[in-house]
Design a protein around this motif. Sequence first.
Motif, PDB file in Angstrom:
ATOM      1  N   PRO A 154      44.442  31.257  44.880  1.00  0.00           N
ATOM      2  CA  PRO A 154      44.727  32.171  46.005  1.00  0.00           C
ATOM      3  C   PRO A 154      44.094  33.549  45.834  1.00  0.00           C
ATOM      4  CG  PRO A 154      46.726  31.059  45.286  1.00  0.00           C
ATOM      5  CD  PRO A 154      45.657  30.695  44.297  1.00  0.00           C
ATOM      6  N   ASN A 155      43.964  34.035  44.584  1.00  0.00           N
ATOM      7  CA  ASN A 155      43.446  35.400  44.357  1.00  0.00           C
ATOM      8  C   ASN A 155      41.934  35.438  44.108  1.00  0.00           C
ATOM      9  OD1 ASN A 155      44.081  34.021  41.881  1.00  0.00           O
ATOM     10  ND2 ASN A 155      43.689  35.928  40.788  1.00  0.00           N
ATOM     11  N   ILE A 156      41.258  34.299  44.221  1.00  0.00           N
ATOM     12  CA  ILE A 156      39.811  34.249  43.962  1.00  0.00           C
ATOM     13  C   ILE A 156      39.036  34.046  45.263  1.00  0.00           C
ATOM     14  CG2 ILE A 156      37.967  32.992  42.787  1.00  0.00           C
ATOM     15  CD1 ILE A 156      39.862  32.381  40.522  1.00  0.00           C
ATOM     16  N   PHE A 157      38.140  34.993  45.542  1.00  0.00           N
ATOM     17  CA  PHE A 157      37.326  34.952  46.767  1.00  0.00           C
ATOM     18  C   PHE A 157      35.855  35.092  46.395  1.00  0.00           C
ATOM     19  CE2 PHE A 157      41.456  36.099  48.224  1.00  0.00           C
ATOM     20  CZ  PHE A 157      41.562  35.647  49.531  1.00  0.00           C
ATOM     21  N   ARG A 158      34.978  34.556  47.274  1.00  0.00           N
ATOM     22  CA  ARG A 158      33.545  34.735  47.036  1.00  0.00           C
ATOM     23  C   ARG A 158      32.889  35.187  48.345  1.00  0.00           C
ATOM     24  NH1 ARG A 158      30.859  30.573  43.192  1.00  0.00           N
ATOM     25  NH2 ARG A 158      31.486  28.996  44.685  1.00  0.00           N
TER      26      ARG A 158
ATOM     27  N   VAL B 171      44.992  38.825  39.115  1.00  0.00           N
ATOM     28  CA  VAL B 171      44.306  39.981  39.713  1.00  0.00           C
ATOM     29  C   VAL B 171      43.334  39.503  40.795  1.00  0.00           C
ATOM     30  CG1 VAL B 171      42.565  41.790  39.239  1.00  0.00           C
ATOM     31  CG2 VAL B 171      44.525  41.504  37.729  1.00  0.00           C
ATOM     32  N   LEU B 172      43.314  40.242  41.885  1.00  0.00           N
ATOM     33  CA  LEU B 172      42.430  39.895  42.996  1.00  0.00           C
ATOM     34  C   LEU B 172      40.980  40.020  42.550  1.00  0.00           C
ATOM     35  CD1 LEU B 172      42.537  39.231  46.082  1.00  0.00           C
ATOM     36  CD2 LEU B 172      42.283  41.695  46.474  1.00  0.00           C
ATOM     37  N   TRP B 173      40.179  38.973  42.799  1.00  0.00           N
ATOM     38  CA  TRP B 173      38.776  38.970  42.376  1.00  0.00           C
ATOM     39  C   TRP B 173      37.874  38.597  43.547  1.00  0.00           C
ATOM     40  CZ3 TRP B 173      36.181  34.334  39.539  1.00  0.00           C
ATOM     41  CH2 TRP B 173      34.828  34.623  39.303  1.00  0.00           C
ATOM     42  N   LEU B 174      36.916  39.463  43.837  1.00  0.00           N
ATOM     43  CA  LEU B 174      35.901  39.162  44.843  1.00  0.00           C
ATOM     44  C   LEU B 174      34.577  38.935  44.127  1.00  0.00           C
ATOM     45  CD1 LEU B 174      38.179  40.733  46.446  1.00  0.00           C
ATOM     46  CD2 LEU B 174      36.387  41.333  48.053  1.00  0.00           C
ATOM     47  N   ASN B 175      34.143  37.689  44.115  1.00  0.00           N
ATOM     48  CA  ASN B 175      32.893  37.318  43.454  1.00  0.00           C
ATOM     49  C   ASN B 175      31.733  37.607  44.401  1.00  0.00           C
ATOM     50  OD1 ASN B 175      30.657  35.970  42.469  1.00  0.00           O
ATOM     51  ND2 ASN B 175      31.778  34.126  41.869  1.00  0.00           N
ATOM     52  N   THR B 176      30.850  38.503  43.969  1.00  0.00           N
ATOM     53  CA  THR B 176      29.807  39.040  44.850  1.00  0.00           C
ATOM     54  C   THR B 176      28.459  38.344  44.740  1.00  0.00           C
ATOM     55  OG1 THR B 176      29.419  40.597  43.070  1.00  0.00           O
ATOM     56  CG2 THR B 176      30.735  41.373  44.934  1.00  0.00           C
ATOM     57  N   ASN B 177      28.332  37.377  43.839  1.00  0.00           N
ATOM     58  CA  ASN B 177      27.087  36.597  43.763  1.00  0.00           C
ATOM     59  C   ASN B 177      27.296  35.247  43.093  1.00  0.00           C
ATOM     60  OD1 ASN B 177      23.989  36.484  44.074  1.00  0.00           O
ATOM     61  ND2 ASN B 177      24.316  35.895  41.966  1.00  0.00           N
TER      62      ASN B 177
ATOM     63  N   LEU C 240      35.759  32.387  55.919  1.00  0.00           N
ATOM     64  CA  LEU C 240      35.955  31.738  54.620  1.00  0.00           C
ATOM     65  C   LEU C 240      36.465  30.312  54.786  1.00  0.00           C
ATOM     66  CD1 LEU C 240      37.575  34.720  52.724  1.00  0.00           C
ATOM     67  CD2 LEU C 240      35.493  33.535  52.008  1.00  0.00           C
ATOM     68  N   SER C 241      36.015  29.448  53.887  1.00  0.00           N
ATOM     69  CA  SER C 241      36.557  28.086  53.831  1.00  0.00           C
ATOM     70  C   SER C 241      37.948  28.154  53.194  1.00  0.00           C
ATOM     71  CB  SER C 241      35.649  27.204  52.979  1.00  0.00           C
ATOM     72  OG  SER C 241      35.744  27.628  51.619  1.00  0.00           O
ATOM     73  N   LYS C 242      38.628  27.027  53.172  1.00  0.00           N
ATOM     74  CA  LYS C 242      39.949  26.958  52.530  1.00  0.00           C
ATOM     75  C   LYS C 242      39.881  27.336  51.053  1.00  0.00           C
ATOM     76  CE  LYS C 242      43.556  23.952  53.773  1.00  0.00           C
ATOM     77  NZ  LYS C 242      44.038  22.599  54.019  1.00  0.00           N
ATOM     78  N   ALA C 243      38.721  27.043  50.443  1.00  0.00           N
ATOM     79  CA  ALA C 243      38.537  27.362  49.019  1.00  0.00           C
ATOM     80  C   ALA C 243      38.059  28.798  48.806  1.00  0.00           C
ATOM     81  CB  ALA C 243      37.542  26.386  48.393  1.00  0.00           C
ATOM     82  N   HIS C 244      37.948  29.588  49.901  1.00  0.00           N
ATOM     83  CA  HIS C 244      37.550  31.008  49.840  1.00  0.00           C
ATOM     84  C   HIS C 244      36.067  31.226  49.569  1.00  0.00           C
ATOM     85  CE1 HIS C 244      41.971  32.349  48.805  1.00  0.00           C
ATOM     86  NE2 HIS C 244      41.862  31.773  49.991  1.00  0.00           N
TER      87      HIS C 244
END
Length: 401
Positions: free
Chosen positions: A151-155, A132-138, A362-366
């Motif tokens: 791939p589906n983890i972003f911050r 599941v797509l996850w956008l970490n907000t903090n 974003l960096s390569k690591a998101h």
Amino acid sequence: MEKTNHGFDRREFLKGTSAIAGASAVGTLAPLGLARAQGAKLRVGLMLPYTGTYTPLGVAITNGFKLAVEERGGKLGGREIEYFVVDDESNPGKAPENTNKLIQRDKVDVLIGTVHSGVAMGMAKIARESGVLWLNTNAGADDVTGPLCAPNIFRTSFSNWQTTYPLGKVLKAKGYNNAVFITWKYAAGEEMLRGFREGFEKEGGKLTKELYLPFPQVEFQALLTEIASIKPDAVVSFFAGVGAGKFLKDYAASGLKGKIPLYGNGFLTDGVLEAIGDAAEGVETTLHYGDNLNVPKDKAFRLAYAKAWKLQPDVYAVQGYDAGQLLAAGLDAVKGDISNKAGVIKAMESAKIDSPRGAWTLSKAHNPVQDIYLRKVVGNQNVVQSVAWKALADPARGCKA
Ligand code: PHB
């Protein structure tokens, strides 16, 4: 073996035709399925702290995210939003259960949150397993965009390392050779301490003492007495939310303020100044946001946020807002069809976010590649003094992406 007049094995041929028939059925159904997917509301799961010391942070992130959505007519990628909300209480022990409530029970399309690094570690495991797509907000847990990158983890916020690494250079430039670090004993505090130590030692400074108390305790007195007896050149700290306000007040009341300069990453003073009078006056911090940035997007954002919520925004509001902006970039590219995950991810990876903090990518690591500012508390503002580090990227140690 029976052959058709084309020389094919008949069973293979039948399989082939049914496969073709199946494909054409899918072909005719796909636009309908797509239309249905796009017509349905996008299910957004908000997993944030709404009780405890980080409550103001969870609220600001929620407000920021919703503002970004409202600025797009209440839609992302053309789809209306249905919110599913879980209070994670900043409790790592409940993180798997809370994450699964959103993913399995509520069947969210995308997960937004959280604040606490320990909770984020639990979310990371489930996000990796479920896809599941996850956008970490903090939550800055270094591992989320390190060994656990996916791939589906972003911050949209920071890594813990990123917020304190630049402080070492700042302190050394001011002539301080040794420092004490005081924080809560959990992943965020420990990683921020490590980031500071790395940056400070690189400049020739020495971290002489690590002082911890359990999260989210606020009985600082014994540790402040210890600091007074150590007499370091400077004190560096990480606290946030309600606990940060208490620490600043106790530091001033103990008589240390004005004697031993206090530093930290900017969570110490963001969103807490109005509640504590002048206890933090003059405190300098590093962070990826400040109150008087000369950024057009920031001016517009602050006006809109104050109008919508009757509150002043802070770094947490910006991180929530940028999560809305990043998700919009992903969904616009696929016209709201989040089942096209590769398309969403590709668009998010290449987005340039026009953020109130200044543009970032974003960096390569998101993880955001972003400027880190040196700020100073003047009145109830974190006034930007300079750029402490231009376009700082987290080293993403251990990320194999
Ligand atoms: C974290 O736990 O990662 C954390 C919490 C609050 C902050 C920053 C980081 O302000």
